[in-house]
Design an enzyme around this catalytic site. Sequence first.
Site, short mmCIF file in Angstrom:
data_model
loop_
_atom_site.label_atom_id
_atom_site.label_comp_id
_atom_site.label_asym_id
_atom_site.label_seq_id
_atom_site.Cartn_x
_atom_site.Cartn_y
_atom_site.Cartn_z
N TYR A 232 -43.12 -60.99 -43.74
CA TYR A 232 -44.15 -60.78 -42.64
C TYR A 232 -44.24 -61.97 -41.52
O TYR A 232 -44.73 -61.87 -40.73
CB TYR A 232 -45.54 -61.07 -43.67
CG TYR A 232 -45.90 -59.61 -44.26
CD1 TYR A 232 -45.26 -59.55 -45.40
CD2 TYR A 232 -46.01 -58.79 -43.52
CE1 TYR A 232 -45.53 -58.29 -46.17
CE2 TYR A 232 -46.19 -57.38 -44.23
CZ TYR A 232 -45.93 -57.01 -45.51
OH TYR A 232 -46.12 -55.84 -46.20
N ARG B 161 -42.48 -60.41 -39.03
CA ARG B 161 -43.05 -59.17 -38.32
C ARG B 161 -44.30 -59.72 -37.35
O ARG B 161 -44.36 -59.29 -36.26
CB ARG B 161 -43.60 -58.25 -39.54
CG ARG B 161 -42.19 -57.68 -39.73
CD ARG B 161 -42.78 -56.68 -40.95
NE ARG B 161 -43.32 -55.39 -40.39
CZ ARG B 161 -44.34 -54.53 -41.14
NH1 ARG B 161 -44.37 -54.86 -42.36
NH2 ARG B 161 -44.85 -53.73 -40.70
N GLN C 52 -53.39 -46.93 -39.15
CA GLN C 52 -52.63 -47.71 -40.30
C GLN C 52 -51.71 -48.75 -39.95
O GLN C 52 -51.06 -49.46 -40.72
CB GLN C 52 -51.67 -46.24 -41.01
CG GLN C 52 -52.54 -45.44 -41.54
CD GLN C 52 -51.63 -44.19 -41.89
OE1 GLN C 52 -51.14 -44.05 -42.90
NE2 GLN C 52 -51.23 -43.26 -40.81
N ASN C 53 -51.42 -48.96 -38.57
CA ASN C 53 -50.54 -49.81 -37.99
C ASN C 53 -51.28 -51.47 -38.40
O ASN C 53 -52.47 -51.52 -38.20
CB ASN C 53 -50.27 -49.60 -36.81
CG ASN C 53 -49.80 -48.53 -36.51
OD1 ASN C 53 -49.03 -47.84 -37.49
ND2 ASN C 53 -49.86 -48.02 -35.13
N ASP D 60 -50.07 -53.92 -36.39
CA ASP D 60 -49.91 -54.63 -35.11
C ASP D 60 -51.32 -54.46 -34.63
O ASP D 60 -52.20 -54.03 -34.84
CB ASP D 60 -48.83 -53.84 -34.17
CG ASP D 60 -49.07 -52.60 -33.95
OD1 ASP D 60 -48.35 -51.49 -34.04
OD2 ASP D 60 -50.36 -52.01 -33.55
N HIS E 196 -54.92 -50.74 -43.10
CA HIS E 196 -53.85 -51.59 -43.76
C HIS E 196 -53.57 -53.01 -43.50
O HIS E 196 -52.57 -53.69 -43.87
CB HIS E 196 -52.51 -50.96 -43.78
CG HIS E 196 -52.47 -49.38 -44.38
ND1 HIS E 196 -51.50 -48.21 -43.97
CD2 HIS E 196 -53.22 -48.66 -45.31
CE1 HIS E 196 -51.98 -47.35 -44.69
NE2 HIS E 196 -52.77 -47.36 -45.17
N GLY F 270 -48.42 -40.02 -34.63
CA GLY F 270 -47.53 -40.76 -35.17
C GLY F 270 -47.28 -41.45 -36.62
O GLY F 270 -47.04 -42.48 -36.62
N THR F 271 -47.86 -40.34 -37.51
CA THR F 271 -47.89 -40.80 -39.03
C THR F 271 -47.26 -39.68 -39.65
O THR F 271 -47.72 -38.38 -39.35
CB THR F 271 -49.41 -41.05 -39.35
OG1 THR F 271 -49.17 -41.03 -40.60
CG2 THR F 271 -50.30 -40.08 -39.04
N SER F 272 -46.43 -39.85 -40.57
CA SER F 272 -46.01 -38.97 -41.50
C SER F 272 -46.87 -38.12 -42.42
O SER F 272 -46.43 -37.34 -43.38
CB SER F 272 -44.65 -39.22 -41.95
OG SER F 272 -45.00 -40.58 -43.05
N1 APR Z 1 -44.29 -40.93 -30.87
C1 APR Z 1 -44.91 -40.58 -31.89
N2 APR Z 1 -44.50 -40.33 -33.15
C2 APR Z 1 -43.34 -40.66 -33.53
C3 APR Z 1 -42.55 -41.52 -32.44
C4 APR Z 1 -43.01 -41.34 -31.06
N3 APR Z 1 -42.17 -41.90 -30.09
N4 APR Z 1 -41.49 -41.79 -33.13
C5 APR Z 1 -41.59 -41.28 -34.62
N5 APR Z 1 -42.61 -40.63 -34.57
C6 APR Z 1 -43.30 -40.49 -35.80
C7 APR Z 1 -42.38 -39.80 -36.89
O1 APR Z 1 -41.96 -38.44 -36.48
C8 APR Z 1 -43.25 -39.83 -38.32
O2 APR Z 1 -44.02 -38.75 -38.47
O3 APR Z 1 -43.92 -41.15 -36.53
C9 APR Z 1 -44.24 -41.12 -37.83
C10 APR Z 1 -43.90 -42.47 -38.40
O4 APR Z 1 -44.16 -42.02 -39.96
P1 APR Z 1 -44.08 -43.32 -40.81
O5 APR Z 1 -42.74 -43.99 -40.70
O6 APR Z 1 -44.17 -42.69 -42.27
O7 APR Z 1 -45.06 -44.16 -40.60
P2 APR Z 1 -46.68 -44.12 -40.96
O8 APR Z 1 -46.88 -42.70 -41.16
O9 APR Z 1 -47.35 -44.74 -40.15
O10 APR Z 1 -46.74 -44.89 -42.56
C11 APR Z 1 -47.80 -45.08 -43.29
O11 APR Z 1 -46.75 -46.49 -44.71
O12 APR Z 1 -45.48 -48.15 -45.31
C12 APR Z 1 -46.62 -47.67 -45.18
O13 APR Z 1 -48.30 -49.07 -44.73
C13 APR Z 1 -47.32 -48.57 -44.22
O14 APR Z 1 -49.02 -48.06 -42.38
C14 APR Z 1 -47.83 -47.59 -43.14
C15 APR Z 1 -47.88 -46.45 -43.99
#
Ligand code: APR
Length: 245
Positions: free
Chosen positions: A60, A63, A93-94, A96, A111, A181-183
Amino acid sequence: MQTSTLRQKIVVLTGAGISKESGLDTFRGADDALWHKFDWKRLASVGGFYEDPEAVLEFYNERRKQLLSVEPNHAHKLLAALEQWHDVTIITQNIDNLHERAGSSHVLHLHGELTKVTSSDNRNDPKCIKELPLDMPIKLGDKAVDGSQLRPHIVWFGEFVTEYQTAAEIIKDADIFVVIGTSLTVTPASELIRYPHRSVPKFLIDPNPISDPYNDGYLGQFEHIRQSASLGLEIFVDSLLELQY
Ligand code: APR
């Protein structure tokens, strides 16, 4: 950017993807994703912290330092600018601080935050949560105000997401709901997409396909803008006019 005078409650759920264009890695999917490079079980869990606290603190601290060398991108700035015309609340969820540095004034971190530290014994005690300059590492032996080992103010895997209910209540009240931007693979954050009222416009901004966490077609209610956060938000803002907002 132009929108009409009708102020709407726009609630935005963001994930690592919105910070990708600032140079911060996402967690999954991409080759350079964080959890491909590091073992989250060892570095982002309570067990990992108690097993090897120095490795976790070092992870951390790296980061935290990295945050000093990145800037908010166009997407963060667009969301901040939108506050001139609408009541925008960001639930992120970020960990930053890029939304805040872009100028967003209502940001809820699900988070935790890299800019803050807390107690290992009472992590949610407001008296123990403090800002720590990003260039100052958290070291083994550093103490929180309650005398316990200082730790990052981050919600690790397996820990309770204290702000979840607050986030759900905010989303229930949204006039427009946007996911960027979240999976949607981490609970309980991914469950928040179920809270907007059925009738409100829902948008998903992500360049990649997103699988429905519940496989029940619910994501079908979202207009999926398959673009990066910056381009996708430009399209979203233009559509606010069509929505007569
Ligand atoms: N613009 C928008 N979305 C994007 C971009 C971009 N330039 N590049 C990638 N992505 C998308 C990907 O397609 C994906 O769906 O951002 C998403 C990132 O997903 P993850 O990496 O799983 O991140 P996130 O969903 O924020 O993770 C959730 O998991 O590890 C834990 O605590 C951590 O907060 C985090 C949580």
